[in-house]
Design a protein around this motif. Structure first.
Motif, PDB file in Angstrom:
ATOM      1  N   GLY A   9       0.829  -1.209   0.000  1.00 52.10           N
ATOM      2  CA  GLY A   9       0.000   0.000   0.000  1.00 52.10           C
ATOM      3  C   GLY A   9       0.864   1.259   0.000  1.00 52.10           C
ATOM      4  O   GLY A   9       0.571   2.229  -0.699  1.00 52.10           O
ATOM      5  N   THR A  10       1.912   1.201   0.777  1.00 48.80           N
ATOM      6  CA  THR A  10       2.828   2.331   0.818  1.00 48.80           C
ATOM      7  C   THR A  10       3.500   2.538  -0.529  1.00 48.80           C
ATOM      8  O   THR A  10       3.622   3.669  -1.014  1.00 48.80           O
ATOM      9  CB  THR A  10       3.897   2.111   1.915  1.00 48.80           C
ATOM     10  OG1 THR A  10       3.237   1.930   3.164  1.00 48.80           O
ATOM     11  CG2 THR A  10       4.832   3.290   2.007  1.00 48.80           C
ATOM     12  N   ARG A  11       3.927   1.458  -1.142  1.00 48.20           N
ATOM     13  CA  ARG A  11       4.560   1.573  -2.461  1.00 48.20           C
ATOM     14  C   ARG A  11       3.582   2.144  -3.479  1.00 48.20           C
ATOM     15  O   ARG A  11       3.959   2.987  -4.304  1.00 48.20           O
ATOM     16  CB  ARG A  11       5.079   0.201  -2.916  1.00 48.20           C
ATOM     17  CG  ARG A  11       6.373  -0.223  -2.230  1.00 48.20           C
ATOM     18  CD  ARG A  11       7.025  -1.390  -2.938  1.00 48.20           C
ATOM     19  NE  ARG A  11       6.178  -2.557  -3.015  1.00 48.20           N
ATOM     20  CZ  ARG A  11       6.146  -3.546  -2.119  1.00 48.20           C
ATOM     21  NH1 ARG A  11       6.922  -3.488  -1.072  1.00 48.20           N
ATOM     22  NH2 ARG A  11       5.359  -4.574  -2.270  1.00 48.20           N
ATOM     23  N   GLU A  12       2.347   1.716  -3.433  1.00 45.55           N
ATOM     24  CA  GLU A  12       1.347   2.229  -4.366  1.00 45.55           C
ATOM     25  C   GLU A  12       1.132   3.735  -4.140  1.00 45.55           C
ATOM     26  O   GLU A  12       1.031   4.506  -5.091  1.00 45.55           O
ATOM     27  CB  GLU A  12       0.023   1.474  -4.208  1.00 45.55           C
ATOM     28  CG  GLU A  12      -1.067   1.917  -5.156  1.00 45.55           C
ATOM     29  CD  GLU A  12      -0.686   1.763  -6.631  1.00 45.55           C
ATOM     30  OE1 GLU A  12      -1.184   2.578  -7.435  1.00 45.55           O
ATOM     31  OE2 GLU A  12       0.106   0.864  -6.986  1.00 45.55           O
ATOM     32  N   PHE A  13       1.065   4.141  -2.877  1.00 43.22           N
ATOM     33  CA  PHE A  13       0.911   5.559  -2.542  1.00 43.22           C
ATOM     34  C   PHE A  13       2.090   6.367  -3.085  1.00 43.22           C
ATOM     35  O   PHE A  13       1.903   7.439  -3.679  1.00 43.22           O
ATOM     36  CB  PHE A  13       0.801   5.740  -1.024  1.00 43.22           C
ATOM     37  CG  PHE A  13       0.796   7.165  -0.597  1.00 43.22           C
ATOM     38  CD1 PHE A  13      -0.346   7.943  -0.742  1.00 43.22           C
ATOM     39  CD2 PHE A  13       1.931   7.749  -0.060  1.00 43.22           C
ATOM     40  CE1 PHE A  13      -0.346   9.271  -0.351  1.00 43.22           C
ATOM     41  CE2 PHE A  13       1.940   9.075   0.331  1.00 43.22           C
ATOM     42  CZ  PHE A  13       0.787   9.845   0.189  1.00 43.22           C
ATOM     43  N   VAL A  14       3.283   5.860  -2.917  1.00 42.68           N
ATOM     44  CA  VAL A  14       4.481   6.559  -3.401  1.00 42.68           C
ATOM     45  C   VAL A  14       4.467   6.624  -4.922  1.00 42.68           C
ATOM     46  O   VAL A  14       4.798   7.655  -5.508  1.00 42.68           O
ATOM     47  CB  VAL A  14       5.768   5.879  -2.868  1.00 42.68           C
ATOM     48  CG1 VAL A  14       7.004   6.417  -3.548  1.00 42.68           C
ATOM     49  CG2 VAL A  14       5.861   6.050  -1.360  1.00 42.68           C
ATOM     50  N   ARG A  15       4.068   5.526  -5.578  1.00 44.35           N
ATOM     51  CA  ARG A  15       3.984   5.534  -7.045  1.00 44.35           C
ATOM     52  C   ARG A  15       3.015   6.600  -7.532  1.00 44.35           C
ATOM     53  O   ARG A  15       3.316   7.373  -8.450  1.00 44.35           O
ATOM     54  CB  ARG A  15       3.530   4.168  -7.555  1.00 44.35           C
ATOM     55  CG  ARG A  15       4.611   3.136  -7.605  1.00 44.35           C
ATOM     56  CD  ARG A  15       4.116   1.858  -8.303  1.00 44.35           C
ATOM     57  NE  ARG A  15       4.851   0.720  -7.798  1.00 44.35           N
ATOM     58  CZ  ARG A  15       4.372  -0.237  -7.021  1.00 44.35           C
ATOM     59  NH1 ARG A  15       3.097  -0.240  -6.684  1.00 44.35           N
ATOM     60  NH2 ARG A  15       5.127  -1.218  -6.595  1.00 44.35           N
ATOM     61  N   ARG A  16       1.816   6.646  -6.928  1.00 50.52           N
ATOM     62  CA  ARG A  16       0.815   7.631  -7.331  1.00 50.52           C
ATOM     63  C   ARG A  16       1.297   9.054  -7.052  1.00 50.52           C
ATOM     64  O   ARG A  16       1.112   9.945  -7.877  1.00 50.52           O
ATOM     65  CB  ARG A  16      -0.521   7.379  -6.620  1.00 50.52           C
ATOM     66  CG  ARG A  16      -1.309   6.232  -7.255  1.00 50.52           C
ATOM     67  CD  ARG A  16      -2.668   6.066  -6.629  1.00 50.52           C
ATOM     68  NE  ARG A  16      -2.454   5.335  -5.373  1.00 50.52           N
ATOM     69  CZ  ARG A  16      -3.078   5.576  -4.234  1.00 50.52           C
ATOM     70  NH1 ARG A  16      -3.979   6.517  -4.165  1.00 50.52           N
ATOM     71  NH2 ARG A  16      -2.831   4.875  -3.164  1.00 50.52           N
ATOM     72  N   ALA A  44       4.397  10.097  -6.893  1.00 52.66           N
ATOM     73  CA  ALA A  44       5.466  10.425  -7.849  1.00 52.66           C
ATOM     74  C   ALA A  44       4.879  10.744  -9.219  1.00 52.66           C
ATOM     75  O   ALA A  44       5.316  11.686  -9.890  1.00 52.66           O
ATOM     76  CB  ALA A  44       6.469   9.278  -7.940  1.00 52.66           C
ATOM     77  N   ALA A  45       3.890   9.976  -9.649  1.00 57.62           N
ATOM     78  CA  ALA A  45       3.256  10.227 -10.947  1.00 57.62           C
ATOM     79  C   ALA A  45       2.561  11.589 -10.951  1.00 57.62           C
ATOM     80  O   ALA A  45       2.671  12.350 -11.919  1.00 57.62           O
ATOM     81  CB  ALA A  45       2.258   9.113 -11.281  1.00 57.62           C
ATOM     82  N   THR A  46       1.872  11.909  -9.871  1.00 60.84           N
ATOM     83  CA  THR A  46       1.206  13.206  -9.761  1.00 60.84           C
ATOM     84  C   THR A  46       2.230  14.337  -9.764  1.00 60.84           C
ATOM     85  O   THR A  46       2.049  15.353 -10.448  1.00 60.84           O
ATOM     86  CB  THR A  46       0.358  13.269  -8.478  1.00 60.84           C
ATOM     87  OG1 THR A  46      -0.620  12.232  -8.526  1.00 60.84           O
ATOM     88  CG2 THR A  46      -0.349  14.608  -8.345  1.00 60.84           C
ATOM     89  N   ALA A  47       3.305  14.164  -9.018  1.00 61.27           N
ATOM     90  CA  ALA A  47       4.354  15.186  -8.965  1.00 61.27           C
ATOM     91  C   ALA A  47       4.983  15.384 -10.347  1.00 61.27           C
ATOM     92  O   ALA A  47       5.243  16.516 -10.767  1.00 61.27           O
ATOM     93  CB  ALA A  47       5.417  14.817  -7.942  1.00 61.27           C
ATOM     94  N   LYS A  48       5.228  14.294 -11.059  1.00 66.48           N
ATOM     95  CA  LYS A  48       5.805  14.396 -12.403  1.00 66.48           C
ATOM     96  C   LYS A  48       4.844  15.126 -13.337  1.00 66.48           C
ATOM     97  O   LYS A  48       5.259  15.991 -14.110  1.00 66.48           O
ATOM     98  CB  LYS A  48       6.128  13.011 -12.954  1.00 66.48           C
ATOM     99  CG  LYS A  48       6.822  13.072 -14.314  1.00 66.48           C
ATOM    100  CD  LYS A  48       7.094  11.703 -14.872  1.00 66.48           C
ATOM    101  CE  LYS A  48       7.779  11.730 -16.204  1.00 66.48           C
ATOM    102  NZ  LYS A  48       7.270  12.663 -17.178  1.00 66.48           N
ATOM    103  N   GLU A  49       3.572  14.799 -13.257  1.00 65.49           N
ATOM    104  CA  GLU A  49       2.572  15.451 -14.103  1.00 65.49           C
ATOM    105  C   GLU A  49       2.515  16.953 -13.812  1.00 65.49           C
ATOM    106  O   GLU A  49       2.493  17.766 -14.729  1.00 65.49           O
ATOM    107  CB  GLU A  49       1.203  14.817 -13.846  1.00 65.49           C
ATOM    108  CG  GLU A  49       0.090  15.377 -14.691  1.00 65.49           C
ATOM    109  CD  GLU A  49      -1.234  14.681 -14.406  1.00 65.49           C
ATOM    110  OE1 GLU A  49      -2.235  15.410 -14.276  1.00 65.49           O
ATOM    111  OE2 GLU A  49      -1.253  13.444 -14.305  1.00 65.49           O
TER     112      GLU A  49
END
Length: 158
Positions: free
Chosen positions: A31-38, A40-45
């Motif tokens: 769950g933590t990894r998924e949160f970090v992935r999301r 990071a994707a939001t930050a990149k966008e």
């Protein structure tokens, strides 16, 4: 043997608890990894959006500054032209004064020169002030419009 059985049962319970804890830890980590992935994707966008809007703003700013530089060059050209016209007018007046046959004619030539020069210079000053005012207004509007296009946050949807 009962002591050994109890110890074995306790050991099994501890192993089961450790196994269950390990599974919970793994689920939390996923769950933590998924949160970090999301995140990071939001930050990149958002970073990509910011970069794009900054480029748009810079392009608009470049246009405004190019217009200002062009206006400045135009003003300098106007000053050069006005100076040339004033010098030419003064030299023409000097020639007329040299040909004057009386003091009254010389005074009339001199007063015509002063009146014409003053009128021309006031007109040039007004024209220059209008150019500067228009150029400044256009530049401010260009920068404002480009800033609003680049950062549309806070605007109502159309």
């Amino acid at each position: 043997m009962t002591k050994t059985t109890k110890k074995t049962e306790e050991a099994v319970k501890i192993e089961d608890a450790a196994s269950a804890a390990s599974k919970v830890t793994t689920k939390v980590a996923e769950g933590t990894r998924e949160f970090v992935r999301r995140s990071a994707a939001t930050a990149k966008e958002r970073t990509d959006d910011f970069y794009e809007t900054t480029n748009k703003f810079n392009s608009g700013l470049e246009s405004a500054l190019t217009r200002v530089a062009g206006g400045y060059v135009s003003i300098l050209g106007g000053i050069a032209a006005a100076t040339h016209e004033n010098v030419t007018h003064a030299l023409t007046t000097v020639e007329k004064l040299a040909n004057a046959e009386s003091v009254s004619e010389a005074v009339r030539i001199q007063s015509d020169y002063v009146r014409e020069s003053t009128s021309a210079n006031i007109g040039r000053a007004r024209d220059a002030a209008e150019i500067v005012r228009d150029m400044a207004g256009e530049s401010v509007n260009m920068v404002r419009e480009n800033a609003m296009k680049a950062w549309p946050y806070g605007q109502k949807a159309a």
